[in-house]
Structures are given as structure tokens and as C-alpha cells.
Design an enzyme around this catalytic site. Structure first.
Site: not given
Length: 259
Positions: A112, A142, A216
Site C-alpha cells: 500500500h 501487503d 508502514s
């Protein structure tokens, strides 16, 4: 007649005794633990990168007011002629983190973070800015791998996430809100977490080490300075509830892109 020692002499003797006494065990242990944290971070931090991903997206010029909204009104023709047929092109810049896992410049991050990016800029801890390109991605887990244009970069040691236990120390490194080289500390709250996130994968590491937007794709490491997970997401309304993808799974997924 022997005179009793003066107050100043007594103070001197106490100070000498305290200065020569060995450091309390608890204090020595705390200092050793602190050094363990420092060593772990210094071992991995040079291989952590900050990512800026540029996307060009098409957006409606008047959100909520499309052509159908005015159909059948006196403004229908006016709105249709004024509205660009393809919408407006808008440049978006996303922020994330990654960790170098191969000296050829391969970097592991989240899908993402880089999805749809036309331009990927890498900022290293030593101050260098490099270009990167996506070489593989799996939205189900992911995970994504990008490659820097320069080989020979520092590589982070990878650990064994199958050996993790709740209560062990955990350290997150990344760029939350663009604050590069940020280190946060917590513990492994749980392993094998299922039913979180939107992907099909359900075996996350849960940690209370602070993870925020921008973390992230960055590494979750242990006290041995080894990457044990890839930070992936948080529970927005919660505090101290973050999730990382186990490094053993990440290695397995990424192996096909490292050929």
C-alpha cells in the site's frame, strides 16, 4: 583524649565509601539493557529507508456534483460544457518506510506504500537520495519489493519470526509523519493475530511499539538487531495496537522477486 571525627570528615568517609562501592545490580542491568537497545538500533538503522511515492490521479473537479446531478435542470448543458471530460490530474505524494534486505539494493516494504506510484524516491540514513523502482508486489499480503538504483547498500540482518513469544522486546524504526530515523520501543503483544486488516492473510505480529502513518513498510526488530517483522498497520481508534507481517513470511513472498 581522642577527639570525635568532625562532621566534614564523616561526610568525606561516606562519599568515599559510596564512590568505591560496586554499582547496584539493578543499575548495572538497566545500563546493559540500554546498551542492547542502542546496539540493536545501530545495527539495523543504516538499512532503513524513507520512501516518498508520487502518484498522478484523476479526480472529479466538483466532488459530489457530477453530470447526473444536474440532469434535467437548466444547468445541465452549462455544467457539461464546463466540466473537463477526463477530470482533473492531481499529484499525490505518499510517505512510508522500507528496509534493505539484499546488497543488490532490494528493499522490502508494504504494497500500500508503493501501489500506483509513478516515481519512488528513497532517502537513506547517511543522507543520500536515490531513485527506486518496483520489482514485485502482492496486495494479498501487503508486501512489495523495490530496487534502488545503487547496489552495495547496507543490509539489515533478518531474524526468525517463528521463535517470537509475547512479552519479548520489540523496536520499530521508520519515518512516522515524515520524521525519519524514528525509534520506538515496546513488546510483542501477541503472535498469530487473525481477523485484522483487509487482506486474506491473517497471522500478524501485534506490538505496542508506537507505529504511526509513515512507519508502514519499516522494520520491527528484536534486541539482537534482527528484523522480525514488517510494520503494516494500526488500529486507528486504539493506542499501542500495531501489526507487523512476520519476516519469515515476508522472506518467502519476496524470494520470487530477488532472482
Amino acid at each position: 583524649m581522642i577527639q570525635p571525627p568532625t562532621v566534614s570528615f564523616r561526610i568525606f568517609v561516606c562519599w568515599l565509601f559510596l564512590s568505591l562501592a560496586p554499582m547496584p545490580i539493578w543499575a548495572a542491568s538497566a545500563m546493559e539493557l540500554q546498551q542492547d537497545f542502542v546496539r540493536a538500533v545501530e545495527q539495523v538503522a543504516p538499512a532503513v529507508v524513507s520512501l516518498k511515492c508520487v502518484r498522478v490521479v484523476t479526480v472529479a473537479p466538483f466532488p459530489g456534483f457530477d453530470e447526473e446531478f444536474f440532469r434535467g435542470t437548466p444547468f445541465e448543458g452549462f455544467f457539461r460544457n464546463m466540466m473537463p471530460p477526463q477530470g482533473l490530474q492531481q499529484r499525490q505524494v505518499g510517505q512510508g518506510s522500507g528496509v534493505i534486505i539484499d546488497p543488490r539494493g532490494f528493499i522490502l516494504t508494504n504494497h500500500h506504500v508503493v501501489a500506483g506510484a509513478q516515481n519512488i524516491v528513497l532517502h537513506l540514513r547517511d543522507g543520500r537520495t536515490l531513485r527506486g523502482r518496483a520489482v514485485g508486489a502482492d496486495p494479498r499480503y501487503d508486501l512489495a519489493v523495490i530496487q534502488a538504483e545503487t547496489p552495495g547498500l547496507p543490509v539489515a540482518p533478518l531474524g526468525d519470526s517463528d521463535q517470537l513469544k509475547a512479552g519479548q522486546w520489540a523496536i520499530a524504526i521508520g519515518s512516522p509523519f515524515g520524521l525519519e530515523n524514528t525509534v520506538t520501543v515496546g513488546v510483542i503483544s501477541a503472535t498469530g493475530r487473525k481477523g485484522v486488516g483487509q487482506g486474506k492473510y491473517g497471522d500478524f505480529i501485534q506490538t505496542d511499539a508506537s507505529i504511526n502513518p509513515g512507519n508502514s513498510g519499516g522494520p520491527l526488530i528484536n534486541l539482537n538487531g534482527q528484523v522480525i517483522g514488517i510494520n503494516s498497520m494500526i488500529v486507528a481508534p486504539g493506542q499501542g495496537i500495531g501489526f507487523a507481517i512476520p519476516i519469515n513470511l515476508a522472506k518467502k513472498i519476496a524470494a520470487r522477486w530477488l532472482q
